[in-house]
Scaffold this motif. Structure first.
Motif, PDB file in Angstrom:
ATOM      1  N   SER A  16       0.821  -1.208   0.000  1.00 20.41           N
ATOM      2  CA  SER A  16       0.000   0.000   0.000  1.00 20.41           C
ATOM      3  C   SER A  16       0.861   1.267   0.000  1.00 20.41           C
ATOM      4  CB  SER A  16      -0.940   0.011   1.206  1.00 20.41           C
ATOM      5  OG  SER A  16      -0.191   0.054   2.390  1.00 20.41           O
ATOM      6  N   ALA A  17       2.184   1.072   0.008  1.00 25.34           N
ATOM      7  CA  ALA A  17       3.084   2.229   0.135  1.00 25.34           C
ATOM      8  C   ALA A  17       2.878   3.322  -0.912  1.00 25.34           C
ATOM      9  CB  ALA A  17       4.535   1.760   0.139  1.00 25.34           C
ATOM     10  N   PRO A  18       2.695   2.970  -2.208  1.00 23.49           N
ATOM     11  CA  PRO A  18       2.573   4.049  -3.196  1.00 23.49           C
ATOM     12  C   PRO A  18       1.421   5.015  -2.910  1.00 23.49           C
ATOM     13  CG  PRO A  18       2.918   1.948  -4.278  1.00 23.49           C
ATOM     14  CD  PRO A  18       2.662   1.660  -2.816  1.00 23.49           C
ATOM     15  N   ALA A  19       0.355   4.514  -2.297  1.00 25.13           N
ATOM     16  CA  ALA A  19      -0.787   5.380  -1.992  1.00 25.13           C
ATOM     17  C   ALA A  19      -0.491   6.288  -0.805  1.00 25.13           C
ATOM     18  CB  ALA A  19      -2.016   4.533  -1.695  1.00 25.13           C
ATOM     19  N   MET A  20       0.512   5.904  -0.025  1.00 32.67           N
ATOM     20  CA  MET A  20       0.832   6.677   1.171  1.00 32.67           C
ATOM     21  C   MET A  20       2.088   7.495   0.907  1.00 32.67           C
ATOM     22  SD  MET A  20       0.302   3.468   3.756  1.00 32.67           S
ATOM     23  CE  MET A  20       1.259   4.232   5.030  1.00 32.67           C
ATOM     24  N   ALA A  21       2.060   8.714   1.374  1.00 34.72           N
ATOM     25  CA  ALA A  21       3.218   9.582   1.139  1.00 34.72           C
ATOM     26  C   ALA A  21       4.060   9.656   2.398  1.00 34.72           C
ATOM     27  CB  ALA A  21       2.745  10.965   0.722  1.00 34.72           C
ATOM     28  N   HIS A  22       5.354   9.382   2.228  1.00 32.77           N
ATOM     29  CA  HIS A  22       6.248   9.527   3.376  1.00 32.77           C
ATOM     30  C   HIS A  22       6.853  10.927   3.351  1.00 32.77           C
ATOM     31  CE1 HIS A  22       8.190   7.160   0.124  1.00 32.77           C
ATOM     32  NE2 HIS A  22       8.918   8.257   0.083  1.00 32.77           N
ATOM     33  N   PHE A  23       7.000  11.484   4.539  1.00 36.09           N
ATOM     34  CA  PHE A  23       7.527  12.842   4.661  1.00 36.09           C
ATOM     35  C   PHE A  23       8.548  12.899   5.788  1.00 36.09           C
ATOM     36  CE2 PHE A  23       5.267  16.212   2.269  1.00 36.09           C
ATOM     37  CZ  PHE A  23       4.442  15.402   1.515  1.00 36.09           C
ATOM     38  N   TRP A  46       8.320   9.735   8.452  1.00 31.16           N
ATOM     39  CA  TRP A  46       7.010   9.240   8.873  1.00 31.16           C
ATOM     40  C   TRP A  46       6.004   9.345   7.742  1.00 31.16           C
ATOM     41  CZ3 TRP A  46       3.591  12.370  12.804  1.00 31.16           C
ATOM     42  CH2 TRP A  46       2.679  11.517  13.436  1.00 31.16           C
ATOM     43  N   HIS A  47       4.826   8.775   7.980  1.00 29.18           N
ATOM     44  CA  HIS A  47       3.659   8.989   7.118  1.00 29.18           C
ATOM     45  C   HIS A  47       2.649   9.798   7.937  1.00 29.18           C
ATOM     46  CE1 HIS A  47       5.566   5.456   5.197  1.00 29.18           C
ATOM     47  NE2 HIS A  47       5.039   5.912   4.085  1.00 29.18           N
ATOM     48  N   PRO A  48       2.829  11.128   7.997  1.00 25.37           N
ATOM     49  CA  PRO A  48       2.080  11.918   8.985  1.00 25.37           C
ATOM     50  C   PRO A  48       0.602  12.131   8.673  1.00 25.37           C
ATOM     51  CG  PRO A  48       3.480  13.351   7.668  1.00 25.37           C
ATOM     52  CD  PRO A  48       3.812  11.945   7.259  1.00 25.37           C
TER      53      PRO A  48
HETATM   54 CU    CU Z   1       6.002   5.717   2.126  1.00 25.76          CU
END
Ligand code: CU
Length: 262
Positions: A16-23, A46-48
């Protein structure tokens, strides 16, 4: 079995990582200060927006601030901390910004490249955030010379919710046209005492990451709908494309703080 379950859970996250943005965060709750002092800042990868998975950080390559065009190294102030995220714990850092004179403190972080196993790439998010002392602006709209960075076109420490925020994306000092900018709300601000996420104040939008594109001059704009911290990231905007024999995504990240008009 427990290990297998953990691995399954991890691969579910990876899928599911591509749908979630890491910052990459460089976070302190107060961006407008009146008094001098030592201001702690939390460095968390993190994925805030999701209040989600947190990644382990290595020892940062650079941690500094720029005040009135003068760059000061504050990497000596870094100490390791553990961020206790909602779904996992991660290696993070605390740094200290010495706030003395009035003006704009542009804080810059060049983290160590992070190895993302699910994609077999390294990620390095060059991150800027802003603290102002005394209400005196002294250069928030100037680049600080990072390999890739966003240069704000609106003052980044008192954006009004309901207005817009624009910035110019630079790569090696040159405007980068046609770049995708991911936009993220810090839905749970970290607690400075406990190193845990605070109250969750928003949920990510359906449809995946919020995105804007940079125009021919490398500029994007976004309407800020809500008070709080907003992050903007351009993936792969930096000039470095390889680390340790693998692909490197060298990203620009900027954080701003928006307030409701009272
Ligand atoms: Cu990510």
């Amino acid at each position: 079995m427990k290990k297998l379950l953990a691995a399954a859970a991890l691969s579910a996250i990876a899928i599911s990582a591509p749908a979630m943005a890491h910052f990459q965060l460089v976070y302190g709750p107060d961006v407008n200060v009146e008094r001098p002092g030592e201001m702690p800042l939390k460095l968390i990868f993190w994925h805030p927006f999701e209040n989600g998975y947190a990644m382990d950080m290595g020892q940062p390559e650079e941690f500094f601030y720029v005040l009135k065009g003068e760059k000061t190294d504050i990497s000596e102030s870094l100490t390791p901390i553990t961020f206790k995220g909602a779904s996992n714990e991660s290696a993070a850092f605390e740094g200290v910004l010495p706030v003395k004179r009035n003006g704009d403190y542009i804080v810059g972080l060049v983290p160590a490249p992070y190895y993302e196993e699910s994609e077999d790439i390294y990620i390095q998010q060059l991150t800027k955030t802003f603290i102002n002392k005394g209400g005196i602006p002294t250069g928030w709209n100037e680049p600080v010379g990072m390999k890739t960075e966003f240069v704000p076109l609106n003052k980044p420490y008192n954006v009004i919710s309901g207005s817009t925020f624009s910035a110019q994306l630079l790569s090696d000092g040159q405007p980068l046209a046609g770049a995708e900018v991911e936009i993220e709300f810090m839905a749970a601000e970290p607690d400075m005492e406990t190193n845990m996420p605070g109250d969750v104040t928003a949920e990510p939008m359906p449809g995946g990451a919020l995105v804007a594109m940079t125009d021919a001059n490398g500029i994007f704009s976004f309407g800020i709908p809500k008070a709080g911290f907003w992050g903007f990231a351009a993936l792969g905007s930096g000039p470095d494309t390889e680390f340790d024999g693998k692909e490197l995504s060298q990203d620009a990240v900027i954080w701003i703080k928006a307030f409701d008009l009272q």
